[in-house]
Design an enzyme around this catalytic site. Sequence first.
Site, PDB file in Angstrom:
ATOM      1  N   CYS A   1       5.097  -1.393   4.174  1.00  0.00           N
ATOM      2  CA  CYS A   1       4.117  -0.544   4.203  1.00  0.00           C
ATOM      3  C   CYS A   1       2.740  -1.773   5.212  1.00  0.00           C
ATOM      4  O   CYS A   1       1.519  -0.155   5.419  1.00  0.00           O
ATOM      5  CB  CYS A   1       3.644   0.146   2.812  1.00  0.00           C
TER       6      CYS A   1
ATOM      7  N   HIS B   1       0.318   8.413   4.751  1.00  0.00           N
ATOM      8  CA  HIS B   1       0.524   7.132   4.458  1.00  0.00           C
ATOM      9  C   HIS B   1       1.793   6.850   5.315  1.00  0.00           C
ATOM     10  O   HIS B   1       3.247   7.102   4.321  1.00  0.00           O
ATOM     11  CB  HIS B   1       1.089   6.855   3.516  1.00  0.00           C
TER      12      HIS B   1
END
Lengths: 153, 389
Positions: free
Chosen positions: B82, B334
């Site tokens: 991420c 995200h």
Amino acid sequence: MPMLQFTLEVIKLDDIFFDKRTLELKYQIPLGKIGEFFRGLENGKIMATKCIECGEIYFPPQTNCPECPNSGVEWIELSGEAILETYTIINVKPTSFSKYPDYVVAIGKLKEGVKVLSWLNIDDQKKIRIGMKIFLRVVKREEDYYTYEFFPE
Amino acid sequence: MKRVAIVGIGHSKFGKRMDVTINELAWEAVKQALDDSGLSQKDIDFYSVGNLGFWSEELLPAVTIGEYCGLRAGSLKTEAACASGSAAIKVAYDSVLSGNSKIAMAIGVEKMYDSPNPTIIELIGRAGNYFWEFENFGLTFPGYYALYATRYLHEFNAKEEDLCLASIKAHHYGSLNPYAQFQKEITMEDCIKARYIAWPLKLYDSSPITDGAAAIILASEDIAKKISDTPVYIDSQGYATGSANLSRRDDFTGLEASRRAAAIAYKNAKIESPRSSFDLFEVHDCFSIAEVMAYEDLGIAERGKGIELLRENQTYHDGRYPVNVDGGLKAKGHPIGATGVSMAVEITKQLRNEAERGRQVEIRKGRAISHNVGGTGHYAYVTIYSRGD
Ligand SMILES: [Zn+2]
């Protein structure tokens, strides 16, 4: 940057191409160097490695100690006695685990100092308390292979 | 030392973007960044693409995006889970800093909806140690953070309602950000009554599955002022890698890699007091608990006191420590590889005073910070930005 107002078009199914090719991923994982661990499971033992030079215990087991590059490791049996450090209940499961009821994943700290992550096999999930004594044992899964799980003492 | 500045920014709309391919999505951000800087593709000496992939069809996104967008300079794809976007910034920044490039572009893009939901859950659950955590115990990504949430709530006498305060704030700012995936406010009742995904975390504690792209253009100081009237400088970047197995972590109330990355970034930017140095914090709030731990790992709250900043509304845009006033990962969305670059875009916008109404922070110190975590403290990147005036 200019302020934009977005109006995304509604996508019709016709606008999406459904891939005609399928890729099946199923790895062949070479675990021969830690074969001792799997032989241990078959005999009801949960084994870890210990650096002969510095004494560091490794779980998951590994046969090289990065701190002591020239040292070997020995295999030791873990006591299984542990204290529950933390846990969660997996409610939204991966597809490959969908056949199981919601399961508890826990991390326990063993008497030997190492921590282990595994399922906590307990009838009443409401009785789980951080700090409770738990015990790590070998189990046979319905997929016909051995692994390990925590149980309440 | 020579400095490096952001001279152009671009950001796609985040959300379920089944109207575009990964290349078309990246183009939205690349085109905006080129327009914003007044540069053209031939000015770019190097570019990097932050992307995790697997759920989208292209194996070589840096190449397919390069072809689509007319970029022909040297390139690579960066993977730091991420934090892949911050890793893309890292290599582009280093390229300019070293003098190998005059101008470089960092692109972040993720196209998650190209796979069905179960495939995504299956893949992202493997973002740790595959054999020892996933194969036998079916850990999911929310499960990883839930292990931290359980321990945190236990140790510091906090409640699930406290975590919801982070989600409510995120959705408030999402409603003010036209680029955000979720643009509706939520109430405490919405949050607390939502179903559990990995106890004690519920639906609104979690960031969504998102498609999105962001891009920044970096230039060396000597030419940055010629390109942009409002360059934003990268003062420092700190990074660290945590253990793959969660069982090898010392504690479950904060992310050790984040603390280490922050310490490096602070040292290199000569930040002595993080509490009095920044106008804005962009933190990695993939889950509500992650935002609370970020306050503490960055040093704006003491251990165990992060919840109090939420209870006192201190992290709204007009509070003492404005955090994620763009909706954060939970409401803005995200898109894994795009998130770190999106943070840099938001910080640049804010430092230029160009944020949308209701969410522009007051710029007094001229400095902001991003905190981008890969996995569950598996990777950590902390980047400090300033207007340099
Ligand atoms: Zn050793």
